[in-house]
Design an enzyme around this catalytic site. Structure first.
Site: not given
Ligand code: F6R
Length: 246
Positions: A71, A142, A147, A140
């Site tokens: 990314d 991801h 997400e 979380n």
């Protein structure tokens, strides 16, 4: 835990970094002209330092390897010291003999982000697909910038950063207003197409999400849980991250 997942639990972050680097170096030796996926973030930093050591001590050869990063922020200048382009150069590529033309990182300066994403998928396919993708996991759950709630079917695309990610990333920028609002990320499907995955996870703060990802229900609400469906996942964790595993 799924039988296709191989888990190593190391004493601490230093040992985790060495183990992950050794496993990855073995892959490069087995297939020097392979296609390798890289991640940014704090977790792989130790592993990258160890890879540089192996490169220097044993001349681990990266010259034929093709690389794709997960990314990049969008928009961001490559020269910005918060860009993932800058991160990879500083922490790995400047210190090994990778061939610059073989390095791929989503282009945060692209004038047309959508076509940059399509081209990124095509380049991965043209390279023959990724042989081994390094992954970290967010608190979380991801993976990449995928997400909770994002589709497992997603390809490389532009995503809007959540307010939580903007706040959490703002520690690296002068102010929250300077944090890019978007990113280009490989999708979950892109990641799952990699022939093998090397997942690294460190620290107490990741223990609960690590347990959920490996042993909980497979759900887009925990993006990393999709890895339970992957045929070849190798995981290196430290004791703290693994402390809540059954
Ligand atoms: C990095 C990436 C992210 C990180 C994750 C964990 O390219 O795509 O998914 O792997 O946010 O980050 P750290 O390692 O900083 O805890």
């Amino acid at each position: 835990m799924h039988p296709n997942m191989l888990l190593y639990v190391e004493n601490d972050y230093g040992a985790l970094s060495k183990k992950a680097a050794n496993l990855f170096a073995d892959r490069i030796r087995e297939k020097p002209a392979g296609v390798y996926g890289f991640a940014t973030g704090s977790t792989p930093l130790g592993m990258y330092r160890e890879l540089i050591k192996i490169h220097n001590a044993d001349f681990l050869d990266f010259s034929k390897a093709v690389t794709f990063n997960l990314d990049e922020y969008f928009p961001i200048k490559r020269a910005d010291n918060q860009s993932y382009y800058h991160f990879m150069n500083e922490n790995l590529f400047n210190h090994i003999n990778v061939t610059r033309g073989n390095v791929h990182i989503p282009d945060g300066e692209a004038s047309d982000a959508e076509s940059e994403c399509r081209m990124y998928e095509i380049k991965i396919q043209q390279a023959g697909g990724i042989d081994c993708q390094i992954l970290g996991v967010g608190a979380n759950g991801h993976i990449g910038f995928n997400e909770p709630g994002e589709s497992f079917g997603a390809d490389t695309r532009v995503i809007n950063l959540t307010e939580m990610s903007i706040q959490s990333n703002s520690r690296f920028f002068n102010s929250p207003a300077d944090v890019p609002r978007q990113a280009i990320t490989m999708g979950v499907r892109t990641i799952m197409m990699s022939r093998s995955i090397l997942l690294i996870c460190s620290g107490k703060a990741k223990a609960a999400i690590f347990r959920d990802a490996l042993c909980g229900p497979i759900t887009p609400l925990v993006p990393a849980s999709v890895l339970q469906l992957h045929p070849d996942v190798c995981i290196v964790a430290d004791k703290e991250a693994a402390s809540l595993l059954p």
